[in-house]
Design a protein around this motif. Sequence first.
Motif, PDB file in Angstrom:
ATOM      1  N   SER A 166       4.429   4.097   2.536  1.00 14.70           N
ATOM      2  CA  SER A 166       4.012   2.847   2.461  1.00 14.70           C
ATOM      3  C   SER A 166       4.139   1.900   4.014  1.00 14.70           C
ATOM      4  O   SER A 166       3.319   1.154   4.407  1.00 14.70           O
ATOM      5  N   SER A 352      -6.332  -1.915  -6.772  1.00 13.05           N
ATOM      6  CA  SER A 352      -5.264  -2.083  -7.653  1.00 13.05           C
ATOM      7  C   SER A 352      -5.691  -2.231  -9.088  1.00 13.05           C
ATOM      8  O   SER A 352      -5.122  -1.904 -10.130  1.00 13.05           O
ATOM      9  N   GLU A 388      -2.675   8.754 -13.099  1.00 11.13           N
ATOM     10  CA  GLU A 388      -1.492   8.445 -12.718  1.00 11.13           C
ATOM     11  C   GLU A 388      -1.557   8.555 -11.046  1.00 11.13           C
ATOM     12  O   GLU A 388      -0.859   7.812 -10.300  1.00 11.13           O
ATOM     13  N   HIS A 391      -3.294   5.750  -9.504  1.00  8.31           N
ATOM     14  CA  HIS A 391      -2.489   4.564  -9.545  1.00  8.31           C
ATOM     15  C   HIS A 391      -1.745   4.498  -8.228  1.00  8.31           C
ATOM     16  O   HIS A 391      -1.278   3.311  -7.532  1.00  8.31           O
ATOM     17  N   THR A 392      -1.263   5.603  -7.531  1.00  8.09           N
ATOM     18  CA  THR A 392      -0.212   5.569  -6.628  1.00  8.09           C
ATOM     19  C   THR A 392      -0.955   6.000  -5.355  1.00  8.09           C
ATOM     20  O   THR A 392      -0.266   5.365  -4.036  1.00  8.09           O
ATOM     21  N   TYR A 393      -1.931   6.888  -5.244  1.00  8.66           N
ATOM     22  CA  TYR A 393      -2.267   7.379  -3.813  1.00  8.66           C
ATOM     23  C   TYR A 393      -3.331   6.303  -3.176  1.00  8.66           C
ATOM     24  O   TYR A 393      -3.841   5.183  -3.858  1.00  8.66           O
ATOM     25  N   THR A 396      -0.171   2.686  -2.848  1.00 10.64           N
ATOM     26  CA  THR A 396       0.392   2.575  -4.098  1.00 10.64           C
ATOM     27  C   THR A 396      -0.224   1.151  -4.905  1.00 10.64           C
ATOM     28  O   THR A 396      -0.597   0.387  -3.944  1.00 10.64           O
ATOM     29  N   TYR A 397       0.112   0.994  -6.109  1.00 13.45           N
ATOM     30  CA  TYR A 397      -0.399  -0.112  -6.935  1.00 13.45           C
ATOM     31  C   TYR A 397       0.260  -1.359  -6.473  1.00 13.45           C
ATOM     32  O   TYR A 397      -0.290  -2.340  -5.969  1.00 13.45           O
ATOM     33  N   GLU A 398       1.492  -1.206  -6.093  1.00 19.60           N
ATOM     34  CA  GLU A 398       2.171  -2.337  -5.608  1.00 19.60           C
ATOM     35  C   GLU A 398       1.859  -2.781  -4.119  1.00 19.60           C
ATOM     36  O   GLU A 398       1.703  -3.867  -3.789  1.00 19.60           O
TER      37      GLU A 398
END
Length: 415
Positions: A166, A352, A388, A391-393, A396-398
């Motif tokens: 990130s 996201s 899943e 949602h991450t690559y 990331t979602y965050e």
Amino acid sequence: MRPIASPVVPPFPASGAGSAAPPAAGPVPSDGLLPLDVLDVAGALPADEQARLAEATGWLQERVRPASIGPWQRDEFPRDLIAEFGERGYGNLGLRPGSRLFTGLLHAQLARADVSLSSVVGIHNELIVGMIEALGSTEQRERFLPELSRFATFGSFALTEPDHGSDIAGGLATTARRDGDDWVISGAKRWIGLGTVADIILTWARDEADGVIKAFIVETDRPGFAAAKIEHKTGLRIMQNADLTFDAVRVPEANRLPGARGFAAANRLLCDSRAWVGWQAVGAQLAAVDIARRYALDRQQFGRPLGGFQLVQAALAEMFGNLTLSLGLMTQLARTQEEGRLTMPQAALAKSTLTRLARQTVSAGRTLLGGNGILSDHELAKVAADVEVLHTYEGTYEINTLIVGRAATGLSAFV
């Protein structure tokens, strides 16, 4: 991106060629059920693009979807199947005629057939072919794009590192040192898609002299380069991710991409790439709704179809709602891209939000299948595992959420 002067692959097949599958979309399917494309988004395409999308959908459902299950279970890369993608022109989608909406819906249908294979096609188009086309020299485009466009060769986009994901914009540690007419690249990369099968690695490194991040084409047969497959992934199992090491790898100045100067160049590519993940999220939901509804109609419980129970219908209605919201958002995003107005906050919002909705949709579908929902043979477990990863690559979602939050407030929550 500008079109290639002379096509290096045959045009998309005409409508109906090689498939008797139903159209990709339409107001009322032949079985009288609610269509997956509830708002008939595909109906907004010109007639020729509707025909191309319908033909592609038929081939993807009849040929690719069943053929993907075995390689996914075995964690294998199906080169023969990928070669068929090349024959159909899927190796250079961004360089072909077609609206953004058509290309997006095609990416969604790719993901509906198999999310792993859609990642191979999407990353290849957005970050390999797209990067050389946008940031490469004329000589580099002429040298590399013809083979890449046919999936005769493969590339990798090497940005993420073992200690920097990130925070890669400020933390990138791989270095490039000028030595006469060569550059000497040293460092390591992690989670690099197709890293073990690639012929070239598009490598981002920090110039030791001026500290500026630059990009280089590294052929994988150069001394000092090594790739090791990352084992035991639970999602995107067809996509071969790798750890890469660069031990004083020498490449000529001619391999430096002239347009890649500073992280802003990478960010422009990642903006379109994050929007593409939104289409993957649509495709995963198309698959989940399709699989769950068919199961609910075929499965008999207590002497009647499973789909006749209220809780099952409520779950399906929620899944249709999430899918329709996602498809509507991506339709508008495609218009924004067509007009050249896509921004990173918009792409981050789509990525996201839609991967969050996709998580909800596939979870509801997996639950609907009961015990069969955890078997990849029944496909929904496979789709859920792949979501899943979505949602991450690609951020990331965050991280994508914080990009939107920064745009909403004018305040950065990043350190």
